[in-house]
Write a protein that holds these residues in place. Structure first.
Motif, PDB file in Angstrom:
ATOM      1  N   GLU A 191       0.837  -1.209   0.000  1.00  0.00           N
ATOM      2  CA  GLU A 191       0.000   0.000   0.000  1.00  0.00           C
ATOM      3  C   GLU A 191       0.868   1.254   0.000  1.00  0.00           C
ATOM      4  O   GLU A 191       0.695   2.173   0.814  1.00  0.00           O
ATOM      5  CB  GLU A 191      -0.968  -0.003   1.183  1.00  0.00           C
ATOM      6  CG  GLU A 191      -1.952  -1.168   1.140  1.00  0.00           C
ATOM      7  CD  GLU A 191      -2.933  -1.152   2.293  1.00  0.00           C
ATOM      8  OE1 GLU A 191      -2.702  -0.416   3.269  1.00  0.00           O
ATOM      9  OE2 GLU A 191      -3.930  -1.884   2.223  1.00  0.00           O
ATOM     10  N   VAL A 192       1.825   1.298  -0.939  1.00  0.00           N
ATOM     11  CA  VAL A 192       2.700   2.455  -1.105  1.00  0.00           C
ATOM     12  C   VAL A 192       2.657   2.874  -2.572  1.00  0.00           C
ATOM     13  O   VAL A 192       2.086   2.177  -3.414  1.00  0.00           O
ATOM     14  CB  VAL A 192       4.154   2.143  -0.678  1.00  0.00           C
ATOM     15  CG1 VAL A 192       4.209   1.756   0.795  1.00  0.00           C
ATOM     16  CG2 VAL A 192       4.745   1.025  -1.538  1.00  0.00           C
ATOM     17  N   HIS A 193       3.289   4.024  -2.865  1.00  0.00           N
ATOM     18  CA  HIS A 193       3.226   4.555  -4.224  1.00  0.00           C
ATOM     19  C   HIS A 193       4.589   4.887  -4.817  1.00  0.00           C
ATOM     20  O   HIS A 193       4.664   5.388  -5.934  1.00  0.00           O
ATOM     21  CB  HIS A 193       2.349   5.819  -4.262  1.00  0.00           C
ATOM     22  CG  HIS A 193       0.951   5.582  -3.780  1.00  0.00           C
ATOM     23  ND1 HIS A 193       0.580   5.777  -2.464  1.00  0.00           N
ATOM     24  CD2 HIS A 193      -0.155   5.132  -4.431  1.00  0.00           C
ATOM     25  CE1 HIS A 193      -0.701   5.478  -2.325  1.00  0.00           C
ATOM     26  NE2 HIS A 193      -1.173   5.077  -3.495  1.00  0.00           N
ATOM     27  N   SER A 194       5.657   4.643  -4.070  1.00  0.00           N
ATOM     28  CA  SER A 194       6.979   4.964  -4.588  1.00  0.00           C
ATOM     29  C   SER A 194       8.008   4.006  -4.008  1.00  0.00           C
ATOM     30  O   SER A 194       7.748   3.301  -3.018  1.00  0.00           O
ATOM     31  CB  SER A 194       7.373   6.401  -4.233  1.00  0.00           C
ATOM     32  OG  SER A 194       7.621   6.513  -2.839  1.00  0.00           O
ATOM     33  N   LYS A 195       9.187   4.016  -4.634  1.00  0.00           N
ATOM     34  CA  LYS A 195      10.255   3.136  -4.191  1.00  0.00           C
ATOM     35  C   LYS A 195      10.726   3.503  -2.784  1.00  0.00           C
ATOM     36  O   LYS A 195      10.983   2.629  -1.959  1.00  0.00           O
ATOM     37  CB  LYS A 195      11.420   3.225  -5.189  1.00  0.00           C
ATOM     38  CG  LYS A 195      12.331   2.020  -5.175  1.00  0.00           C
ATOM     39  CD  LYS A 195      13.245   2.035  -6.379  1.00  0.00           C
ATOM     40  CE  LYS A 195      14.066   0.763  -6.454  1.00  0.00           C
ATOM     41  NZ  LYS A 195      14.958   0.748  -7.627  1.00  0.00           N
ATOM     42  N   SER A 196      10.845   4.804  -2.512  1.00  0.00           N
ATOM     43  CA  SER A 196      11.308   5.214  -1.190  1.00  0.00           C
ATOM     44  C   SER A 196      10.296   4.817  -0.114  1.00  0.00           C
ATOM     45  O   SER A 196      10.688   4.370   0.980  1.00  0.00           O
ATOM     46  CB  SER A 196      11.577   6.723  -1.149  1.00  0.00           C
ATOM     47  OG  SER A 196      10.451   7.452  -1.552  1.00  0.00           O
TER      48      SER A 196
END
Length: 211
Positions: A191-196
């Motif tokens: 449930e994330v949107h970026s690599k970081s």
């Protein structure tokens, strides 16, 4: 040509400027040593990447401002500050990497800049170990890790290690499109949107360990 902006102390800024300007494919777009100058200068120069020392001024707020004034630029925090909580906060706010000055040679820094521009999230290995040690004992990724396949967990570990999509493809001997597909699944499951964000959650939830 990769245009790099430097927000670093004077004594280090000059060394970095000379080295970067004399490296093929790189150019210093601008530099400052005070946080008060940062927003205007970055807005004016529109660099591809910023090397930001958060110890120069108002710390984390500087990173937040970078995301506003140069949204397409990658920002690598290059500093002496090694507090695990600060590292995680910077990554959660979208930093493209976090490096310790004394642990990063100039040739290696160029490699890290290339990695960040290609989608990697370079982090000084010593910092990952500090982050893992600083996490509360117990718990563990029982539920979260069980949702990831073995291959997805393997790829997530390589992401934490700072590898780019291309490097992961080479390391695992799989197609680049396959890597991208796995990473999309990882984002959905974490449930994330970026690599970081994925790196931060992987460390906090102990989905992976360290280098």
């Amino acid at each position: 040509m990769t245009r790099v902006f430097l927000c670093q102390p004077d004594h280090y800024k000059h060394v970095l400027s000379f080295f970067i300007d004399n490296t093929a494919g790189f150019k210093v777009a601008g530099a400052c040593h005070k946080s008060v100058e940062l927003e205007a200068q970055v807005h004016l120069t529109q660099p591809n990447l910023v090397l930001l020392d958060i110890a120069l001024g108002n710390g984390i707020d500087m990173l937040v401002q970078m995301r506003k004034h140069a949204p397409t630029a990658r920002v690598i925090v290059l500093t002496e500050t090694e507090d695990p909580a600060v590292v995680l906060q910077c990554l959660a706010l979208g930093a493209a990497g976090y490096l310790l000055v004394r642990k990063t040679t100039l040739p290696r820094l160029i490699d890290f800049i290339r990695d960040a521009c290609e989608g990697g999230v370079p982090i000084s290995p010593a910092l990952v170990k500090h982050i893992v040690k600083a996490l509360p004992p117990g718990g563990g990724p029982v539920v979260l890790s069980s949702t990831l396949t073995r291959r997805e967990t393997e790829i997530l570990q390589l992401m934490v290690n700072g590898q780019t999509y291309k490097a992961i493809s080479f390391s695992l001997n799989i197609a680049l499109d396959t890597v991208r597909s796995h990473i999309r699944n990882i984002y959905d499951k974490l449930e994330v949107h970026s690599k970081s964000e994925a790196v931060v959650k992987a460390l906090r939830e102990r989905v992976v360990t360290s280098y």
